[in-house]
Design a protein around this motif. Structure first.
Motif, PDB file in Angstrom:
ATOM      1  N   VAL A  42       0.814  -1.214   0.000  1.00  0.00           N
ATOM      2  CA  VAL A  42       0.000   0.000   0.000  1.00  0.00           C
ATOM      3  C   VAL A  42       0.851   1.270   0.000  1.00  0.00           C
ATOM      4  O   VAL A  42       0.454   2.288  -0.576  1.00  0.00           O
ATOM      5  CB  VAL A  42      -1.016   0.001   1.167  1.00  0.00           C
ATOM      6  N   ASP A  43       2.044   1.233   0.581  1.00  0.00           N
ATOM      7  CA  ASP A  43       2.888   2.430   0.573  1.00  0.00           C
ATOM      8  C   ASP A  43       3.312   2.799  -0.852  1.00  0.00           C
ATOM      9  O   ASP A  43       3.476   3.979  -1.166  1.00  0.00           O
ATOM     10  CB  ASP A  43       4.103   2.245   1.481  1.00  0.00           C
ATOM     11  N   LYS A  44       3.460   1.807  -1.724  1.00  0.00           N
ATOM     12  CA  LYS A  44       3.765   2.081  -3.133  1.00  0.00           C
ATOM     13  C   LYS A  44       2.562   2.741  -3.812  1.00  0.00           C
ATOM     14  O   LYS A  44       2.730   3.613  -4.673  1.00  0.00           O
ATOM     15  CB  LYS A  44       4.139   0.799  -3.867  1.00  0.00           C
ATOM     16  N   ALA A  45       1.358   2.329  -3.442  1.00  0.00           N
ATOM     17  CA  ALA A  45       0.152   2.951  -3.996  1.00  0.00           C
ATOM     18  C   ALA A  45       0.060   4.408  -3.544  1.00  0.00           C
ATOM     19  O   ALA A  45      -0.235   5.301  -4.342  1.00  0.00           O
ATOM     20  CB  ALA A  45      -1.093   2.178  -3.572  1.00  0.00           C
ATOM     21  N   ILE A  46       0.335   4.650  -2.278  1.00  0.00           N
ATOM     22  CA  ILE A  46       0.251   5.999  -1.724  1.00  0.00           C
ATOM     23  C   ILE A  46       1.356   6.895  -2.275  1.00  0.00           C
ATOM     24  O   ILE A  46       1.171   8.108  -2.423  1.00  0.00           O
ATOM     25  CB  ILE A  46       0.263   5.927  -0.180  1.00  0.00           C
ATOM     26  N   ALA A  47       2.492   6.323  -2.654  1.00  0.00           N
ATOM     27  CA  ALA A  47       3.588   7.108  -3.244  1.00  0.00           C
ATOM     28  C   ALA A  47       3.172   7.742  -4.568  1.00  0.00           C
ATOM     29  O   ALA A  47       3.812   8.694  -5.028  1.00  0.00           O
ATOM     30  CB  ALA A  47       4.815   6.223  -3.439  1.00  0.00           C
ATOM     31  N   LEU A  48       2.093   7.254  -5.156  1.00  0.00           N
ATOM     32  CA  LEU A  48       1.611   7.801  -6.420  1.00  0.00           C
ATOM     33  C   LEU A  48       0.653   8.972  -6.221  1.00  0.00           C
ATOM     34  O   LEU A  48       0.108   9.500  -7.189  1.00  0.00           O
ATOM     35  CB  LEU A  48       0.959   6.694  -7.250  1.00  0.00           C
ATOM     36  N   TYR A  49       0.445   9.398  -4.975  1.00  0.00           N
ATOM     37  CA  TYR A  49      -0.374  10.571  -4.667  1.00  0.00           C
ATOM     38  C   TYR A  49       0.491  11.823  -4.602  1.00  0.00           C
ATOM     39  O   TYR A  49       1.675  11.767  -4.243  1.00  0.00           O
ATOM     40  CB  TYR A  49      -1.041  10.421  -3.292  1.00  0.00           C
ATOM     41  N   THR A  50      -0.125  12.970  -4.879  1.00  0.00           N
ATOM     42  CA  THR A  50       0.521  14.246  -4.602  1.00  0.00           C
ATOM     43  C   THR A  50       0.485  14.471  -3.092  1.00  0.00           C
ATOM     44  O   THR A  50      -0.282  13.827  -2.369  1.00  0.00           O
ATOM     45  CB  THR A  50      -0.213  15.399  -5.313  1.00  0.00           C
ATOM     46  N   ASP A  51       1.310  15.380  -2.610  1.00  0.00           N
ATOM     47  CA  ASP A  51       1.332  15.675  -1.172  1.00  0.00           C
ATOM     48  C   ASP A  51       0.015  16.265  -0.680  1.00  0.00           C
ATOM     49  O   ASP A  51      -0.309  16.160   0.501  1.00  0.00           O
ATOM     50  CB  ASP A  51       2.472  16.643  -0.834  1.00  0.00           C
TER      51      ASP A  51
END
Length: 180
Positions: A42-51
Motif C-alpha cells: 500500500v505504501d507504493k500505492a500511496i507514493a503515487l499521490y501528490t502531497d
C-alpha cells in the motif's frame, strides 16, 4: 508493466510531454496504484499521490486530505473486506483525469470501514467507479463511488461488456485482490 519506482521517478512536468505521453503515464500510474492496493504494497500505492491528495468515498461520507489518513483508511479496508473477484469493465483517460469502472465481489470480514452499510459475513457486489484527477503523473484526487449491494440482490444487476477482465481470488481472510 512499468514499475511504481519508475513512475515515481518520472517527474517530468506535463508541459514536457505530448498529449499521448501524458495520457499513457496517467493510465500507468492508476494501474500501478490499483496493483499496489494491498496490505503489503500500500505504501507504493500511496507514493503515487501528490502531497495534497484528496481521497473521497462519497457513499460513506469519507474525505481524507493527508497521505497518512489515506494509508490508515486503506488498512481499515484490508481489515474489513476480502476480495473474491473483480470485473474490470472500462478505463480511459485524458490529460487530467482517469476514469475506472469495475465490480468487486467481496466478503465483509471486519468492521473497521466507517459507514459501511452491511454487517460482517455479507457477500457483496460493489460497483466501484473511480475518478482520478492527475497532476504531472501523480494522483491529486481520488473519488471512489462505491455502490454497495448484496450479492444476488435485485439491484445486483450490471451490463458487463464482452471484453471485461475477470479475476478470481482465493477467499481467505487477509487475501486481497492485487488490482482492487
Amino acid at each position: 508493466m512499468t514499475t511504481v519506482d519508475t513512475l515515481v521517478t518520472d517527474t517530468r512536468p506535463n508541459s514536457e510531454l505530448t498529449r499521448e505521453e501524458i495520457i499513457a503515464r496517467n493510465l500507468r500510474a492508476v494501474e500501478a496504484h490499483f496493483h499496489n492496493e494491498n496490505p503489503d504494497d500500500v505504501d507504493k500505492a500511496i507514493a503515487l499521490y501528490t502531497d495534497d491528495i484528496i481521497w473521497e468515498a462519497p457513499s460513506r461520507g469519507m474525505v481524507y486530505t493527508d497521505p497518512a489518513e489515506v494509508r490508515s483508511a486503506y488498512m481499515d479496508i484490508f481489515k474489513t473486506l476480502v476480495y473474491d473477484k473483480t470485473i474490470a469493465l472500462r478505463r480511459f483517460a485524458t490529460e487530467e483525469f482517469v476514469f475506472d469502472d469495475q465490480i468487486a465481489h467481496v466478503t465483509v470480514v471486519g468492521d473497521k470501514m466507517p459507514n459501511l452499510p452491511f454487517p460482517i459475513g455479507t457477500k457483496m457486489s460493489v460497483r466501484l467507479v473511480h475518478m482520478f484527477q492527475m497532476r504531472d503523473g501523480k494522483i491529486a484526487r481520488e473519488i471512489a463511488h462505491e455502490q454497495w449491494r448484496e450479492l444476488g440482490a435485485p439491484n445486483d444487476h450490471d451490463s458487463i461488456p464482452d471484453d471485461a477482465i475477470i479475476e478470481e481470488f482465493d477467499s481467505v481472510v487477509g487475501k486481497h485482490a492485487p488490482n482492487a
